[in-house]
Design a protein around this motif. Structure first.
Motif, PDB file in Angstrom:
ATOM      1  N   LEU A 107     -22.610 -86.982-113.680  1.00 28.26           N
ATOM      2  CA  LEU A 107     -23.153 -86.897-112.351  1.00 28.26           C
ATOM      3  C   LEU A 107     -24.110 -88.132-111.926  1.00 28.26           C
ATOM      4  N   GLN A 108     -24.675 -88.514-112.996  1.00 28.20           N
ATOM      5  CA  GLN A 108     -25.545 -89.790-112.923  1.00 28.20           C
ATOM      6  C   GLN A 108     -24.439 -91.062-112.587  1.00 28.20           C
ATOM      7  N   SER A 112     -22.386 -87.058-105.288  1.00 33.60           N
ATOM      8  CA  SER A 112     -22.261 -87.318-103.810  1.00 33.60           C
ATOM      9  C   SER A 112     -23.322 -88.331-103.087  1.00 33.60           C
ATOM     10  N   GLY A 113     -22.910 -89.198-102.307  1.00 35.64           N
ATOM     11  CA  GLY A 113     -23.565 -90.205-101.550  1.00 35.64           C
ATOM     12  C   GLY A 113     -24.324 -89.275-100.370  1.00 35.64           C
ATOM     13  N   ALA A 131     -19.483 -85.187-106.829  1.00 29.37           N
ATOM     14  CA  ALA A 131     -18.984 -86.127-105.758  1.00 29.37           C
ATOM     15  C   ALA A 131     -17.986 -85.212-104.712  1.00 29.37           C
ATOM     16  N   ASP A 132     -17.254 -84.132-105.125  1.00 25.14           N
ATOM     17  CA  ASP A 132     -16.423 -83.665-104.230  1.00 25.14           C
ATOM     18  C   ASP A 132     -17.236 -82.693-103.024  1.00 25.14           C
ATOM     19  N   ILE A 133     -18.581 -82.675-103.387  1.00 24.32           N
ATOM     20  CA  ILE A 133     -19.273 -82.195-102.106  1.00 24.32           C
ATOM     21  C   ILE A 133     -19.666 -83.162-101.136  1.00 24.32           C
ATOM     22  N   ASP A 134     -18.877 -83.129-100.028  1.00 27.73           N
ATOM     23  CA  ASP A 134     -18.846 -84.282 -98.962  1.00 27.73           C
ATOM     24  C   ASP A 134     -19.283 -83.758 -97.536  1.00 27.73           C
ATOM     25  N   GLN A 135     -19.852 -82.851 -97.521  1.00 32.48           N
ATOM     26  CA  GLN A 135     -20.153 -82.266 -96.066  1.00 32.48           C
ATOM     27  C   GLN A 135     -21.404 -81.570 -95.943  1.00 32.48           C
ATOM     28  N   VAL A 136     -22.226 -81.923 -95.144  1.00 34.70           N
ATOM     29  CA  VAL A 136     -23.858 -81.613 -95.187  1.00 34.70           C
ATOM     30  C   VAL A 136     -24.040 -81.056 -93.585  1.00 34.70           C
ATOM     31  N   LYS A 137     -24.717 -79.604 -93.875  1.00 39.18           N
ATOM     32  CA  LYS A 137     -25.097 -79.010 -92.483  1.00 39.18           C
ATOM     33  C   LYS A 137     -26.720 -78.874 -92.733  1.00 39.18           C
ATOM     34  N   ALA A 138     -27.483 -79.661 -91.834  1.00 42.57           N
ATOM     35  CA  ALA A 138     -28.991 -79.497 -92.126  1.00 42.57           C
ATOM     36  C   ALA A 138     -29.631 -78.554 -90.639  1.00 42.57           C
ATOM     37  N   GLY A 139     -30.659 -78.130 -91.221  1.00 41.43           N
ATOM     38  CA  GLY A 139     -31.299 -77.044 -90.488  1.00 41.43           C
ATOM     39  C   GLY A 139     -32.886 -77.383 -90.634  1.00 41.43           C
ATOM     40  N   LYS A 140     -33.685 -76.595 -89.975  1.00 47.45           N
ATOM     41  CA  LYS A 140     -35.169 -76.873 -90.262  1.00 47.45           C
ATOM     42  C   LYS A 140     -35.440 -76.564 -91.593  1.00 47.45           C
ATOM     43  N   ASP A 141     -35.986 -77.386 -92.355  1.00 54.71           N
ATOM     44  CA  ASP A 141     -36.578 -77.208 -93.841  1.00 54.71           C
ATOM     45  C   ASP A 141     -35.154 -76.686 -94.776  1.00 54.71           C
ATOM     46  N   PHE A 142     -34.082 -77.399 -94.318  1.00 54.56           N
ATOM     47  CA  PHE A 142     -32.910 -76.605 -95.095  1.00 54.56           C
ATOM     48  C   PHE A 142     -31.672 -77.308 -94.887  1.00 54.56           C
ATOM     49  N   PHE A 143     -30.927 -77.811 -95.932  1.00 57.33           N
ATOM     50  CA  PHE A 143     -29.578 -78.279 -95.753  1.00 57.33           C
ATOM     51  C   PHE A 143     -28.646 -77.354 -96.705  1.00 57.33           C
ATOM     52  N   TRP A 144     -27.458 -77.229 -96.088  1.00 56.46           N
ATOM     53  CA  TRP A 144     -26.358 -76.902 -96.979  1.00 56.46           C
ATOM     54  C   TRP A 144     -25.065 -77.782 -97.151  1.00 56.46           C
ATOM     55  N   ALA A 145     -24.794 -78.210 -98.326  1.00 59.33           N
ATOM     56  CA  ALA A 145     -23.797 -79.062 -98.655  1.00 59.33           C
ATOM     57  C   ALA A 145     -22.388 -78.286 -99.263  1.00 59.33           C
ATOM     58  N   SER A 146     -21.495 -78.827 -98.918  1.00 59.19           N
ATOM     59  CA  SER A 146     -20.376 -77.960 -99.344  1.00 59.19           C
ATOM     60  C   SER A 146     -19.016 -79.108 -99.609  1.00 59.19           C
ATOM     61  N   ALA A 147     -18.060 -78.410-100.611  1.00 66.71           N
ATOM     62  CA  ALA A 147     -16.846 -79.263-100.705  1.00 66.71           C
ATOM     63  C   ALA A 147     -15.816 -78.803 -99.777  1.00 66.71           C
ATOM     64  N   SER A 148     -15.702 -79.657 -98.513  1.00 62.95           N
ATOM     65  CA  SER A 148     -14.873 -79.067 -97.526  1.00 62.95           C
ATOM     66  C   SER A 148     -13.575 -79.098 -97.982  1.00 62.95           C
ATOM     67  N   LYS A 149     -12.949 -80.245 -98.762  1.00 67.08           N
ATOM     68  CA  LYS A 149     -11.493 -80.324 -99.226  1.00 67.08           C
ATOM     69  C   LYS A 149     -11.205 -79.234-100.091  1.00 67.08           C
ATOM     70  N   GLN A 150     -11.987 -78.537-100.733  1.00 65.30           N
ATOM     71  CA  GLN A 150     -11.773 -77.491-101.844  1.00 65.30           C
ATOM     72  C   GLN A 150     -12.181 -76.113-101.353  1.00 65.30           C
ATOM     73  N   GLU A 151     -11.858 -75.962-100.145  1.00 66.65           N
ATOM     74  CA  GLU A 151     -12.305 -74.576 -99.331  1.00 66.65           C
ATOM     75  C   GLU A 151     -13.628 -74.065 -99.946  1.00 66.65           C
ATOM     76  N   ARG A 262     -21.785 -73.785-113.818  1.00 66.34           N
ATOM     77  CA  ARG A 262     -22.306 -74.612-114.616  1.00 66.34           C
ATOM     78  C   ARG A 262     -22.366 -75.862-114.145  1.00 66.34           C
ATOM     79  N   GLU A 263     -21.602 -76.701-113.460  1.00 69.82           N
ATOM     80  CA  GLU A 263     -21.392 -77.967-113.089  1.00 69.82           C
ATOM     81  C   GLU A 263     -22.538 -77.962-111.985  1.00 69.82           C
ATOM     82  N   LEU A 264     -22.661 -76.958-110.965  1.00 69.16           N
ATOM     83  CA  LEU A 264     -23.640 -76.988-110.166  1.00 69.16           C
ATOM     84  C   LEU A 264     -24.996 -76.791-110.631  1.00 69.16           C
TER      85      LEU A 264
END
Length: 279
Positions: A107-108, A112-113, A131-151, A262-264
């Motif tokens: 990972l180093q 994911s940039g 690196a597959d995690i490419d999509q971010v949704k931000a909220g108040k004191d929160f964000f969720w990042a997901s791998a959109s291309k891998q469902e 384990r990767e996460l």
């Protein structure tokens, strides 16, 4: 041999189905050369009268890097099994940590940039996500990042809670509240929630003195058939007067969950505060 395999192939904690911690290959000592010496995790077992008592020794990077080799020896079968029973948790912890370290090195070099940028911008921390995690949704004191291309099978969340003494029950209630706001389902009345029957916690001790509460369990989508495992790393951030939660969860129907979770979890361990304090 059966006792040794039962330890190495113990079920991964926090998964809905039976999945072994490790896949094992048994090698006769006379054939242990070449490719086999390049394995990252090795257990060498010896039983014989030349040993007066059971013992365990650890060696690192003997044949390649990174590598963990554990030597287990005993004078007889009974002593060997007693050694395994007494060192079971220690063995699994060592080999799991080796896997986390190996994943962290990957990972180093490649991560994911968008997650690194969002973690620094919103929370003032660095975080290396797959690196597959490419999509971010931000909220108040929160964000969720997901791998959109891998469902959306790989997901990381970062959020804060008010600073207080936090029990496991407190955390589950707080997590459900945060997820209801930030990760709704596709229809009204649907949101991510914790299956409180499955959660467990333990303290991960850090050399820097900042201990972490690690929570594992299963999540599901209320009113829907979605679900999967999650792992949360929870730490008090005294400087910012907050509790910071870094969490990974998996949605992967009909797939093995062990390598994904384990990767996460390796990604969660890359989190650093601005003062270089580590998870």
């Amino acid at each position: 041999g059966q006792s040794l395999m039962s330890v190495a192939e113990s079920d991964v904690e926090g998964l809905a189905m039976h999945e072994p911690c490790f896949r094992c290959t048994k090698i006769n000592p006379v054939n242990f050369d070449g490719t086999f010496k390049m394995y990252g995790n090795i257990i060498v077992a010896e039983i014989g009268s030349k040993y007066r008592q059971a013992e365990m020794r650890v060696s690192r990077n003997l044949y390649c890097r990174p590598q963990l080799i554990v030597f287990l020896a005993a004078p007889n079968d009974k002593a060997f099994i007693e050694l395994l029973d007494s060192r079971r948790d220690q063995l699994l912890d060592m080999f799991n940590e080796q896997e986390f370290n190996r994943e962290s090195l990957v990972l180093q070099k490649k991560h994911s940039g968008v997650v690194a940028q969002q973690a620094q911008k919103q929370f003032g921390v660095s975080l290396f996500a797959p690196a597959d995690i490419d999509q971010v949704k931000a909220g108040k004191d929160f964000f969720w990042a997901s791998a959109s291309k891998q469902e959306f099978r790989l997901n990381i969340c970062l959020y804060t809670l008010p600073l207080r003494n936090l029990t496991l029950e407190d955390f589950v209630a707080a997590r459900d509240s945060v997820m209801q706001i930030n990760i709704p389902g596709g229809h009204e009345g649907q949101w991510m929630e914790t299956d409180s029957r499955t959660v467990s916690s333990k303290v991960r001790q850090q050399a820097q003195g900042h201990d972490i509460m690690v929570v594992r369990g299963l999540w599901d989508m209320r009113g829907d058939a979605m679900g999967g495992p999650f792992v949360s790393y929870i730490q008090t951030d005294e400087r910012q007067q907050r509790i910071l939660v870094c969490e990974g969860f998996v949605f992967a129907p009909n797939e093995k969950k062990r390598p994904l979770i384990r990767e996460l979890e390796a990604a969660l361990q890359t989190l650093k505060f601005s003062d270089d304090t580590h998870f």
